[in-house]
Design a protein around this motif. Structure first.
Motif, PDB file in Angstrom:
ATOM      1  N   GLN A  31       0.830  -1.218   0.000  1.00  0.00           N
ATOM      2  CA  GLN A  31       0.000   0.000   0.000  1.00  0.00           C
ATOM      3  C   GLN A  31       0.866   1.270   0.000  1.00  0.00           C
ATOM      4  O   GLN A  31       0.552   2.269   0.649  1.00  0.00           O
ATOM      5  CB  GLN A  31      -0.937   0.008   1.196  1.00  0.00           C
ATOM      6  CG  GLN A  31      -1.851  -1.226   1.205  1.00  0.00           C
ATOM      7  CD  GLN A  31      -3.131  -0.960   1.949  1.00  0.00           C
ATOM      8  OE1 GLN A  31      -3.096  -0.452   3.065  1.00  0.00           O
ATOM      9  NE2 GLN A  31      -4.247  -1.269   1.322  1.00  0.00           N
ATOM     10  N   GLY A  32       1.990   1.175  -0.681  1.00  0.00           N
ATOM     11  CA  GLY A  32       2.845   2.350  -0.798  1.00  0.00           C
ATOM     12  C   GLY A  32       3.688   2.627   0.427  1.00  0.00           C
ATOM     13  O   GLY A  32       4.131   3.769   0.630  1.00  0.00           O
ATOM     14  N   LEU A  33       3.947   1.596   1.249  1.00  0.00           N
ATOM     15  CA  LEU A  33       4.741   1.803   2.466  1.00  0.00           C
ATOM     16  C   LEU A  33       6.102   1.119   2.411  1.00  0.00           C
ATOM     17  O   LEU A  33       6.944   1.332   3.285  1.00  0.00           O
ATOM     18  CB  LEU A  33       3.963   1.296   3.689  1.00  0.00           C
ATOM     19  CG  LEU A  33       2.665   2.056   3.961  1.00  0.00           C
ATOM     20  CD1 LEU A  33       1.850   1.365   5.057  1.00  0.00           C
ATOM     21  CD2 LEU A  33       2.947   3.505   4.345  1.00  0.00           C
ATOM     22  N   ILE A  39       3.028  17.603  -0.598  1.00  0.00           N
ATOM     23  CA  ILE A  39       2.408  16.357  -1.044  1.00  0.00           C
ATOM     24  C   ILE A  39       1.721  15.713   0.145  1.00  0.00           C
ATOM     25  O   ILE A  39       2.054  16.022   1.289  1.00  0.00           O
ATOM     26  CB  ILE A  39       3.448  15.365  -1.630  1.00  0.00           C
ATOM     27  CG1 ILE A  39       4.624  15.191  -0.651  1.00  0.00           C
ATOM     28  CG2 ILE A  39       3.942  15.821  -2.996  1.00  0.00           C
ATOM     29  CD1 ILE A  39       5.592  14.103  -1.050  1.00  0.00           C
ATOM     30  N   ASP A  40       0.762  14.830  -0.127  1.00  0.00           N
ATOM     31  CA  ASP A  40       0.047  14.146   0.940  1.00  0.00           C
ATOM     32  C   ASP A  40       0.322  12.655   0.838  1.00  0.00           C
ATOM     33  O   ASP A  40      -0.080  12.008  -0.123  1.00  0.00           O
ATOM     34  CB  ASP A  40      -1.463  14.420   0.804  1.00  0.00           C
ATOM     35  CG  ASP A  40      -2.259  13.583   1.795  1.00  0.00           C
ATOM     36  OD1 ASP A  40      -1.664  13.108   2.796  1.00  0.00           O
ATOM     37  OD2 ASP A  40      -3.471  13.394   1.572  1.00  0.00           O
ATOM     38  N   THR A  41       1.028  12.118   1.830  1.00  0.00           N
ATOM     39  CA  THR A  41       1.317  10.680   1.795  1.00  0.00           C
ATOM     40  C   THR A  41       0.588   9.944   2.924  1.00  0.00           C
ATOM     41  O   THR A  41       0.970   8.843   3.308  1.00  0.00           O
ATOM     42  CB  THR A  41       2.834  10.415   1.907  1.00  0.00           C
ATOM     43  OG1 THR A  41       3.324  11.078   3.075  1.00  0.00           O
ATOM     44  CG2 THR A  41       3.578  10.913   0.684  1.00  0.00           C
ATOM     45  N   THR A  42      -0.476  10.565   3.464  1.00  0.00           N
ATOM     46  CA  THR A  42      -1.177   9.934   4.589  1.00  0.00           C
ATOM     47  C   THR A  42      -2.177   8.888   4.115  1.00  0.00           C
ATOM     48  O   THR A  42      -2.568   8.016   4.885  1.00  0.00           O
ATOM     49  CB  THR A  42      -1.927  10.986   5.443  1.00  0.00           C
ATOM     50  OG1 THR A  42      -2.845  11.678   4.583  1.00  0.00           O
ATOM     51  CG2 THR A  42      -0.967  11.978   6.068  1.00  0.00           C
ATOM     52  N   THR A  43      -2.604   8.940   2.857  1.00  0.00           N
ATOM     53  CA  THR A  43      -3.570   7.959   2.352  1.00  0.00           C
ATOM     54  C   THR A  43      -2.959   7.187   1.186  1.00  0.00           C
ATOM     55  O   THR A  43      -1.994   7.637   0.568  1.00  0.00           O
ATOM     56  CB  THR A  43      -4.842   8.647   1.830  1.00  0.00           C
ATOM     57  OG1 THR A  43      -4.465   9.498   0.728  1.00  0.00           O
ATOM     58  CG2 THR A  43      -5.504   9.498   2.914  1.00  0.00           C
ATOM     59  N   ALA A  74      -0.460   9.076  -5.930  1.00  0.00           N
ATOM     60  CA  ALA A  74      -0.173  10.285  -6.719  1.00  0.00           C
ATOM     61  C   ALA A  74       1.255  10.761  -6.475  1.00  0.00           C
ATOM     62  O   ALA A  74       1.983  11.082  -7.416  1.00  0.00           O
ATOM     63  CB  ALA A  74      -1.174  11.383  -6.358  1.00  0.00           C
ATOM     64  N   ALA A  75       1.660  10.764  -5.201  1.00  0.00           N
ATOM     65  CA  ALA A  75       2.985  11.303  -4.857  1.00  0.00           C
ATOM     66  C   ALA A  75       4.113  10.484  -5.491  1.00  0.00           C
ATOM     67  O   ALA A  75       5.161  11.022  -5.841  1.00  0.00           O
ATOM     68  CB  ALA A  75       3.155  11.335  -3.335  1.00  0.00           C
TER      69      ALA A  75
END
Ligand code: HEC
Ligand code: HEC
Length: 489
Positions: free
Chosen positions: A108-110, A126-130, A136-137
């Motif tokens: 999940q992008g982690l 940028i928003d990497t919390t979701t 997108a990032a």
């Protein structure tokens, strides 16, 4: 698929709770055979088979099995990344965009490759919390396998930055963001310069330009320096000890990687052919080994016959083998006109007496001159047009996903727009804009996309680029043969 999840840093993750484990995992595309065996240490068996779309890739390690508990695969310090995060055995010690996308999905992008210092398109706003935010990032990393290289123009540069139009933010003119593919950390004995822009082999960075008198000491020293820069940069860690640097160097230098089986043609060393990594490990190399401009220290004349791996397949019945042999023949002998290549045409190489002509009727090997390695055997940053976004007659590839960087020569006012200034960001020379090294052409099938900016999604895209750029006039059959050959390297 042959995916397997391995602890790349077992000792460090032992104490973690299960719920946070995915963050500490590195997904290596490994064959199942890899983890069997007597040793408790995770390892990749020597010459283990890694399937890809075109066949099977293998790495010969002169030091035996690849020890996944060694420093190359350990998070030494910093953000959880190791060298192995971006240099994977199954991807010819680079990392394919397709496998990065798989890692995004499974973690999940982690996964540690997804870090904002240089994995995301930009490092601020940028928003990497979701998951959607991370998707997108990290879109350039997921879709093109690109790492953001941020550099400032060197002091005293001949040019100034007029503007940066970056679709992802990061449009500052003081620090430029360039997006580049991880080069393979294998087949390193062939290198005449380290990094796409040669920055780890440059007086400007306190490293040493590689030449025929200081090789291989200069190469080894540059690679040791690169280990420190990669750890403090990509991994945001503290410099590794000299012993760790040396261990990583010894590991990297022991590796020879190549395609070894082809779905159609079978074993690439059958019927007296010489493909595969074990043959490659025996290949002779020295700086200038087949140089065309007079820089071969032995004065041996240049030959356009760069590859002889599939000579014995010229007359065989198997149509796949015959196609690979025809592709090799095209690479070695098909002539076309090379003009307008910055760093080649009109260039006077130090140590030579006359400049290279403005126009040359030549072959692929004029730039890819190392026998059976295919890289440039001397350091020669070239502008073949891969970073040219505004002229489809030079570069037909889609570069719409990259920034536009406009630079002005201070003394004349002349401007150039490029997606990546390349070598010029190291030397400060206007003429060096958009120049990059000619890389090793082995293990290609395992590490799409191609070129420094990943602009060629497939090897056919790369061949189509050359067909347009140099007006070669290849037929569909010739393109297909050339691709079959490149896939077998
Ligand atoms: C975040 C991804 C990432 C990590 C982690 C990483 N690299 Fe790289 N590596 C790259 C990229 C991108 C390049 C090409 C950059 C350029 O040329 O500007 C590269 C280039 C290289 C090269 C140059 C090969 C050549 O042909 O010039 C070597 C060698 C290398 N890396 C080894 C390492 C080692 C050793 C480590 C660990 C200490 C490491 N890398 C960690 C992404 C990474
Ligand atoms: C004028 C010099 C020159 C000629 C001629 C040339 N190349 Fe290249 N090649 C380069 C350079 C320089 C690069 C790296 C360019 C970049 O990424 O900016 C490259 C990159 C490549 C790559 C991508 C490798 C990778 O790791 O991404 C392939 C494949 C390739 N060349 C194949 C060929 C073939 C096939 C031919 C003949 C049809 C050819 N080249 C002719 C200079 C040349």
């Amino acid at each position: 698929m042959w995916f397997l999840v391995l602890f790349s840093n077992m000792s460090k993750t032992r104490g973690l709770k299960l719920s946070v484990l995915p963050i500490a995992l590195t997904v290596l595309a490994l064959p199942l055979a890899v983890v069997r065996g007597d040793s408790k240490k995770p390892k990749v068996e020597n010459l283990a088979a890694f399937p890809n779309a075109s066949g099977v890739l293998r790495t010969f390690n002169r030091n035996g099995d690849i020890d996944l508990s060694g420093p190359f695969f350990q998070s030494l310090s910093g953000n959880g990344r190791s060298c192995g995060t971006c240099h994977q055995p199954g991807d010819a010690m680079s990392v394919s965009a397709a496998h990065i996308q798989d890692r995004f999905q499974s973690s999940q992008g982690l996964d540690p490759i997804f870090r904002t210092n240089d994995g995301s398109n930009c490092d601020h706003s940028i928003d990497t919390t979701t998951v959607a935010g991370r998707s997108a990032a990290y879109s350039l990393l997921r879709t093109r396998g690109l790492i953001r290289i941020a550099l400032s123009p060197p002091a005293g540069a001949e040019f100034e930055v007029v503007s940066v139009v970056n679709p992802y933010g990061c449009s500052e003119t003081t620090t430029l963001s360039m997006y580049r593919r991880p080069l393979p950390s294998t087949n390193l004995k062939f290198l005449s310069t380290v990094m796409w822009d040669g920055r780890e082999s440059s007086a400007q960075t306190g490293t040493t330009p590689i030449n025929s008198t200081n090789y291989p000491l200069s190469l080894n020293a540059n690679l040791m320096h690169q280990v420190v820069d990669a750890t403090t940069g990509h991994a945001q860690g503290v410099p590794p000890t000299v012993a760790q640097q040396q261990a990583i160097l010894d590991f990297e230098m022991g590796l020879s990687t190549a395609q070894s089986e082809d779905h159609g043609a079978g074993d690439l060393d059958a019927q007296d052919a010489a493909g595969g990594p074990t043959n490659l490990s025996k290949q002779e190399f020295f700086i200038g080994i087949n140089d065309p401009v007079g820089l071969n220290p032995t004065n041996r004349p240049f030959t356009s016959v760069i590859f002889n791996l599939f000579d014995s397949w010229k007359q065989v019945g198997n149509p796949h083998r015959a196609a690979i042999a025809r592709g090799q023949e095209i690479f070695n002998t098909r002539t076309f006109t090379v003009s307008g290549v910055g760093g080649l045409n009109g260039n006077m190489f130090p140590g030579t007496t006359s400049p290279v002509p403005d126009s040359l009727v030549t072959t692929c090997g004029i730039c890819h001159d190392s026998p059976n390695g295919g890289n440039h055997s001397i350091s020669a940053p070239l502008n073949i047009g891969i970073a040219t976004a505004n002229d489809a007659t030079v570069n037909p590839l889609d570069l719409s996903y990259l920034p536009r960087i406009t630079l002005r020569k201070i003394s004349t006012g002349e401007t150039v727009t490029t997606t990546d200034p390349g070598r010029a960001m190291i030397t400060g020379k206007f003429a060096d804009i958009a120049r990059f090294k000619g890389p090793v052409l082995r293990g290609l099938a395992a590490r799409a996309p191609y070129f420094h900016n990943g602009a060629a999604q497939t090897l056919l895209d790369a061949v189509n680029f050359y067909d347009v750029r140099f007006h070669i006039g290849l037929s569909a059959q010739e393109k297909s043969d050339l691709v079959a050959f490149l896939n077998s390297l």
